[in-house]
Design a protein around this motif. Structure first.
Motif, PDB file in Angstrom:
ATOM      1  N   GLY A  66      13.635  45.931  37.425  1.00  0.00           N
ATOM      2  CA  GLY A  66      12.441  46.758  37.481  1.00  0.00           C
ATOM      3  C   GLY A  66      12.752  48.222  37.721  1.00  0.00           C
ATOM      4  O   GLY A  66      11.846  49.052  37.756  1.00  0.00           O
ATOM      5  N   CYS A  67      14.042  48.553  37.893  1.00  0.00           N
ATOM      6  CA  CYS A  67      14.458  49.940  38.155  1.00  0.00           C
ATOM      7  C   CYS A  67      14.584  50.751  36.871  1.00  0.00           C
ATOM      8  O   CYS A  67      14.212  51.915  36.825  1.00  0.00           O
ATOM      9  N   PHE A  68      15.166  50.133  35.845  1.00  0.00           N
ATOM     10  CA  PHE A  68      15.387  50.828  34.582  1.00  0.00           C
ATOM     11  C   PHE A  68      15.699  49.811  33.499  1.00  0.00           C
ATOM     12  O   PHE A  68      16.026  48.659  33.779  1.00  0.00           O
ATOM     13  N   ASP A  69      15.587  50.247  32.248  1.00  0.00           N
ATOM     14  CA  ASP A  69      16.054  49.450  31.125  1.00  0.00           C
ATOM     15  C   ASP A  69      17.495  49.854  30.842  1.00  0.00           C
ATOM     16  O   ASP A  69      17.904  50.980  31.142  1.00  0.00           O
ATOM     17  N   GLU A  70      18.241  48.931  30.258  1.00  0.00           N
ATOM     18  CA  GLU A  70      19.642  49.210  29.956  1.00  0.00           C
ATOM     19  C   GLU A  70      19.977  48.677  28.574  1.00  0.00           C
ATOM     20  O   GLU A  70      19.544  47.596  28.196  1.00  0.00           O
ATOM     21  N   ILE A  71      20.757  49.458  27.836  1.00  0.00           N
ATOM     22  CA  ILE A  71      21.230  49.062  26.514  1.00  0.00           C
ATOM     23  C   ILE A  71      22.733  49.328  26.462  1.00  0.00           C
ATOM     24  O   ILE A  71      23.183  50.431  26.791  1.00  0.00           O
ATOM     25  N   ILE A  72      23.496  48.322  26.088  1.00  0.00           N
ATOM     26  CA  ILE A  72      24.924  48.523  25.846  1.00  0.00           C
ATOM     27  C   ILE A  72      25.058  48.914  24.382  1.00  0.00           C
ATOM     28  O   ILE A  72      24.740  48.136  23.485  1.00  0.00           O
ATOM     29  N   GLU A  73      25.478  50.138  24.168  1.00  0.00           N
ATOM     30  CA  GLU A  73      25.503  50.699  22.818  1.00  0.00           C
ATOM     31  C   GLU A  73      26.659  50.130  21.992  1.00  0.00           C
ATOM     32  O   GLU A  73      27.732  49.830  22.536  1.00  0.00           O
ATOM     33  N   PRO A  74      26.447  49.969  20.675  1.00  0.00           N
ATOM     34  CA  PRO A  74      27.548  49.556  19.804  1.00  0.00           C
ATOM     35  C   PRO A  74      28.740  50.490  19.987  1.00  0.00           C
ATOM     36  O   PRO A  74      28.581  51.699  20.097  1.00  0.00           O
ATOM     37  N   GLY A  75      29.916  49.909  20.057  1.00  0.00           N
ATOM     38  CA  GLY A  75      31.129  50.696  20.262  1.00  0.00           C
ATOM     39  C   GLY A  75      31.516  50.856  21.726  1.00  0.00           C
ATOM     40  O   GLY A  75      32.580  51.404  22.022  1.00  0.00           O
ATOM     41  N   ALA A  76      30.690  50.381  22.654  1.00  0.00           N
ATOM     42  CA  ALA A  76      30.984  50.533  24.079  1.00  0.00           C
ATOM     43  C   ALA A  76      32.268  49.815  24.485  1.00  0.00           C
ATOM     44  O   ALA A  76      32.860  50.126  25.518  1.00  0.00           O
ATOM     45  N   LEU A  77      32.706  48.866  23.669  1.00  0.00           N
ATOM     46  CA  LEU A  77      33.925  48.102  23.981  1.00  0.00           C
ATOM     47  C   LEU A  77      35.155  48.604  23.228  1.00  0.00           C
ATOM     48  O   LEU A  77      36.219  47.997  23.330  1.00  0.00           O
ATOM     49  N   ASP A  78      35.013  49.707  22.499  1.00  0.00           N
ATOM     50  CA  ASP A  78      36.116  50.170  21.653  1.00  0.00           C
ATOM     51  C   ASP A  78      37.400  50.443  22.426  1.00  0.00           C
ATOM     52  O   ASP A  78      38.493  50.197  21.920  1.00  0.00           O
ATOM     53  N   ASN A  79      37.302  50.965  23.636  1.00  0.00           N
ATOM     54  CA  ASN A  79      38.489  51.296  24.427  1.00  0.00           C
ATOM     55  C   ASN A  79      38.499  50.581  25.774  1.00  0.00           C
ATOM     56  O   ASN A  79      39.121  51.055  26.727  1.00  0.00           O
ATOM     57  N   THR A  80      37.841  49.450  25.861  1.00  0.00           N
ATOM     58  CA  THR A  80      37.737  48.712  27.112  1.00  0.00           C
ATOM     59  C   THR A  80      39.054  48.036  27.470  1.00  0.00           C
ATOM     60  O   THR A  80      39.717  47.455  26.610  1.00  0.00           O
ATOM     61  N   ASP A  81      39.398  48.104  28.755  1.00  0.00           N
ATOM     62  CA  ASP A  81      40.572  47.409  29.259  1.00  0.00           C
ATOM     63  C   ASP A  81      40.261  45.918  29.340  1.00  0.00           C
ATOM     64  O   ASP A  81      39.431  45.490  30.142  1.00  0.00           O
ATOM     65  N   LEU A  82      40.906  45.134  28.491  1.00  0.00           N
ATOM     66  CA  LEU A  82      40.743  43.676  28.460  1.00  0.00           C
ATOM     67  C   LEU A  82      42.074  42.992  28.774  1.00  0.00           C
ATOM     68  O   LEU A  82      42.311  41.870  28.348  1.00  0.00           O
ATOM     69  N   LYS A  83      42.924  43.666  29.540  1.00  0.00           N
ATOM     70  CA  LYS A  83      44.288  43.165  29.764  1.00  0.00           C
ATOM     71  C   LYS A  83      44.343  41.891  30.584  1.00  0.00           C
ATOM     72  O   LYS A  83      45.244  41.083  30.416  1.00  0.00           O
ATOM     73  N   ASP A  84      43.407  41.723  31.517  1.00  0.00           N
ATOM     74  CA  ASP A  84      43.447  40.549  32.386  1.00  0.00           C
ATOM     75  C   ASP A  84      42.016  40.137  32.705  1.00  0.00           C
ATOM     76  O   ASP A  84      41.397  40.671  33.621  1.00  0.00           O
ATOM     77  N   VAL A  85      41.490  39.190  31.941  1.00  0.00           N
ATOM     78  CA  VAL A  85      40.109  38.748  32.079  1.00  0.00           C
ATOM     79  C   VAL A  85      40.107  37.250  32.377  1.00  0.00           C
ATOM     80  O   VAL A  85      40.768  36.476  31.684  1.00  0.00           O
ATOM     81  N   ARG A  86      39.375  36.861  33.384  1.00  0.00           N
ATOM     82  CA  ARG A  86      39.290  35.453  33.773  1.00  0.00           C
ATOM     83  C   ARG A  86      37.962  34.854  33.332  1.00  0.00           C
ATOM     84  O   ARG A  86      36.948  35.546  33.313  1.00  0.00           O
ATOM     85  N   PHE A  87      37.994  33.566  33.019  1.00  0.00           N
ATOM     86  CA  PHE A  87      36.786  32.813  32.669  1.00  0.00           C
ATOM     87  C   PHE A  87      36.416  31.962  33.875  1.00  0.00           C
ATOM     88  O   PHE A  87      37.189  31.099  34.304  1.00  0.00           O
ATOM     89  N   LEU A  88      35.244  32.227  34.437  1.00  0.00           N
ATOM     90  CA  LEU A  88      34.774  31.571  35.651  1.00  0.00           C
ATOM     91  C   LEU A  88      33.459  30.844  35.402  1.00  0.00           C
ATOM     92  O   LEU A  88      32.876  30.945  34.323  1.00  0.00           O
ATOM     93  N   VAL A  89      32.991  30.174  36.415  1.00  0.00           N
ATOM     94  CA  VAL A  89      31.651  29.603  36.417  1.00  0.00           C
ATOM     95  C   VAL A  89      30.874  30.290  37.537  1.00  0.00           C
ATOM     96  O   VAL A  89      31.345  30.357  38.678  1.00  0.00           O
ATOM     97  N   ASN A  90      29.743  30.847  37.189  1.00  0.00           N
ATOM     98  CA  ASN A  90      28.850  31.504  38.154  1.00  0.00           C
ATOM     99  C   ASN A  90      29.542  32.595  38.972  1.00  0.00           C
ATOM    100  O   ASN A  90      29.261  32.766  40.157  1.00  0.00           O
ATOM    101  N   HIS A  91      30.458  33.324  38.357  1.00  0.00           N
ATOM    102  CA  HIS A  91      31.150  34.456  39.001  1.00  0.00           C
ATOM    103  C   HIS A  91      31.869  34.041  40.276  1.00  0.00           C
ATOM    104  O   HIS A  91      32.064  34.856  41.177  1.00  0.00           O
ATOM    105  N   ASP A  92      32.281  32.792  40.384  1.00  0.00           N
ATOM    106  CA  ASP A  92      32.872  32.295  41.619  1.00  0.00           C
ATOM    107  C   ASP A  92      34.369  32.582  41.652  1.00  0.00           C
ATOM    108  O   ASP A  92      35.194  31.821  41.141  1.00  0.00           O
ATOM    109  N   PHE A  93      34.737  33.699  42.298  1.00  0.00           N
ATOM    110  CA  PHE A  93      36.131  34.120  42.396  1.00  0.00           C
ATOM    111  C   PHE A  93      36.936  33.226  43.333  1.00  0.00           C
ATOM    112  O   PHE A  93      38.156  33.291  43.346  1.00  0.00           O
ATOM    113  N   SER A  94      36.258  32.410  44.121  1.00  0.00           N
ATOM    114  CA  SER A  94      36.980  31.548  45.061  1.00  0.00           C
ATOM    115  C   SER A  94      37.535  30.294  44.379  1.00  0.00           C
ATOM    116  O   SER A  94      38.346  29.583  44.959  1.00  0.00           O
TER     117      SER A  94
END
Length: 198
Positions: A39-67
């Protein structure tokens, strides 16, 4: 400059299980979708936002559970990784190879996705560059022009919001949304003050 906060965004679609191979595939980041952030603001991830993103170490989790132990992981997104990441015109596609024979959590997730009990994707990220439209209004729009890094992608039981609106408003999500808006307004005010002093 404000400290960069880890943010999370969720979508209630585009997760599928490949029964034969033990894979979960989905669209974790979606370009061009307008989402109402607490309810604070709308957000749009623009095309190309991932062009230079660091994806060197990405984990696949369930429900963001880092434990919990990650169910898959992308290290430099190479052929040895159990999580493959692909950026295309839609956003970020994921293909997680699950060890459903030896890992009960992986087997349970695969089954839940196959049955349609889990249909949401989410991702934890750090914003690189952004622009704000109508920042002086009660409900501005944040345009994410670049994402600095993605830390994790998750299959989620209760997506925070679907592709257009928030459904369950977690306190951390709302607090991060307020901080982002406050920071943008403070930056704008400081810029205006500097111009007036010249």
């Amino acid at each position: 400059m404000a400290k960069q906060e880890l943010e999370r965004r969720s979508y209630d679609f585009d997760v599928n299980a490949d029964v034969e191979e033990g894979h979960v595939v989905g669209l974790a980041v979606v370009y061009g979708q307008r989402a109402n952030i607490g309810g604070c603001f709308d957000e749009i991830i623009e095309p190309g936002a991932l062009d230079n993103t660091d994806l060197k170490d990405v984990r696949f989790l369930v429900n963001h559970d880092f434990s919990r132990i990650p169910l898959a992981r992308s290290r430099n997104n190479n052929g040895n990784s159990t999580l493959q990441l692909t950026v295309d015109e839609r956003g970020l596609l994921i293909d997680a190879e699950l060890d459903i024979e030896h890992n009960k959590d992986a087997e349970a997730l695969h089954s839940a996705v196959k049955r349609g009990d889990i249909s949401g994707m989410s991702f934890g990220f750090i914003v690189g560059d952004e622009e704000w439209d109508d920042i002086d209004t009660d409900h501005p729009t944040r345009r994410i022009l670049s994402i600095s890094s993605i830390i994790e992608v998750s299959a989620v039981t209760f997506p925070a919001y679907d592709d257009t609106d928030i459904k369950t408003r977690g306190s951390e999500t709302l607090e991060n949304a307020r901080l982002a808006l406050d920071s943008a307004r403070e930056t704008r005010d400081n810029s205006l003050d500097s111009e007036l002093q010249l």
